[in-house]
Design a protein around this motif. Structure first.
Motif, short mmCIF file in Angstrom:
data_model
loop_
_atom_site.label_atom_id
_atom_site.label_comp_id
_atom_site.label_asym_id
_atom_site.label_seq_id
_atom_site.Cartn_x
_atom_site.Cartn_y
_atom_site.Cartn_z
N ILE A 55 0.85 -1.18 0.00
CA ILE A 55 0.00 0.00 0.00
C ILE A 55 0.89 1.23 0.00
O ILE A 55 1.84 1.33 0.80
CB ILE A 55 -0.93 0.01 1.24
CG1 ILE A 55 -1.87 -1.19 1.18
CG2 ILE A 55 -1.69 1.32 1.34
CD1 ILE A 55 -2.72 -1.38 2.41
N LYS A 56 0.61 2.18 -0.89
CA LYS A 56 1.41 3.40 -0.99
C LYS A 56 1.46 4.11 0.38
O LYS A 56 0.45 4.22 1.06
CB LYS A 56 0.81 4.34 -2.04
CG LYS A 56 1.65 5.57 -2.27
CD LYS A 56 1.06 6.42 -3.37
CE LYS A 56 1.74 7.76 -3.44
NZ LYS A 56 2.78 7.86 -4.41
N GLY A 57 2.66 4.56 0.77
CA GLY A 57 2.83 5.25 2.04
C GLY A 57 3.14 4.33 3.20
O GLY A 57 3.18 4.77 4.34
N SER A 58 3.39 3.04 2.91
CA SER A 58 3.74 2.10 3.97
C SER A 58 5.05 1.39 3.63
O SER A 58 5.31 1.07 2.46
CB SER A 58 2.64 1.06 4.16
OG SER A 58 1.45 1.69 4.63
N GLY A 59 5.87 1.17 4.65
CA GLY A 59 7.15 0.50 4.44
C GLY A 59 7.97 0.53 5.71
O GLY A 59 7.48 0.87 6.79
N GLY A 89 1.68 6.84 5.48
CA GLY A 89 2.38 8.12 5.54
C GLY A 89 2.75 8.60 6.93
O GLY A 89 3.32 9.68 7.08
N VAL A 90 2.43 7.83 7.98
CA VAL A 90 2.76 8.22 9.36
C VAL A 90 4.02 7.46 9.78
O VAL A 90 4.06 6.24 9.75
CB VAL A 90 1.59 7.91 10.33
CG1 VAL A 90 1.98 8.25 11.76
CG2 VAL A 90 0.35 8.67 9.90
N TYR A 91 5.06 8.23 10.17
CA TYR A 91 6.35 7.65 10.55
C TYR A 91 6.38 7.23 12.02
O TYR A 91 5.82 7.91 12.88
CB TYR A 91 7.47 8.68 10.35
CG TYR A 91 7.76 9.01 8.92
CD1 TYR A 91 8.68 8.26 8.20
CD2 TYR A 91 7.13 10.06 8.27
CE1 TYR A 91 8.97 8.56 6.88
CE2 TYR A 91 7.40 10.37 6.95
CZ TYR A 91 8.33 9.61 6.26
OH TYR A 91 8.60 9.90 4.96
N HIS A 92 7.09 6.14 12.28
CA HIS A 92 7.42 5.69 13.63
C HIS A 92 8.90 5.34 13.60
O HIS A 92 9.28 4.32 13.01
CB HIS A 92 6.59 4.47 14.04
CG HIS A 92 5.11 4.72 14.00
ND1 HIS A 92 4.45 5.39 15.00
CD2 HIS A 92 4.19 4.40 13.07
CE1 HIS A 92 3.18 5.48 14.68
NE2 HIS A 92 2.99 4.89 13.51
#
Length: 134
Positions: A55-59, A89-92
């Protein structure tokens, strides 16, 4: 007692050949070249592995970088270890000083670094302290 160091940094990512290749190019490898400014005046070199989700924005990514310079006037080197994920799109991010990696005046350095990305610019907030040398 913890200290804080803050400032901007520039990062250059250069693609490297991965150890293995998949048809979907889901895993990538990069060299890191950073310049830190502010309370941490330093250069770093390292490597990063990244993987993108379906899914775009996940990795996710992992990285190791060797930092050389001065931290609040103390000179030496230390290693930072990164572990990060992104979902929708949310960073951890978790960036820590590798235990016992500090040299010279940075011997005993411990801490964690928050990476801030805003309006396309990078900055850091480094919380650190020095453990008693043994």
């Amino acid at each position: 007692m913890p200290h804080h160091a803050t400032g901007p940094f520039e990062v250059k990512l250069t693609p490297l050949d991965p150890a293995f290749k998949a048809e979907d190019n889901s895993i990538a490898r990069y060299s890191l070249d950073k310049q830190y400014h502010g309370a941490l005046e330093a250069a770093s070199k390292g490597e990063m592995l990244s993987a993108m989700g379906t899914i775009k924005g996940s990795g996710g990514y992992v990285a190791i970088e060797r930092v050389t310079g001065t931290l609040d006037g103390r000179s030496g080197t230390f290693i930072l270890q990164h572990n990060g994920t992104m979902q929708n799109g949310v960073y951890h991010l978790n960036v820590i000083v590798v235990p016992d990696s500090g040299t010279a005046q940075l011997t005993g350095l411990q801490g964690s670094m928050e990476i801030i990305i805003k309006d396309g610019k990078h900055s850091y907030d480094f919380t650190y302290f020095f453990a008693d040398s043994k």
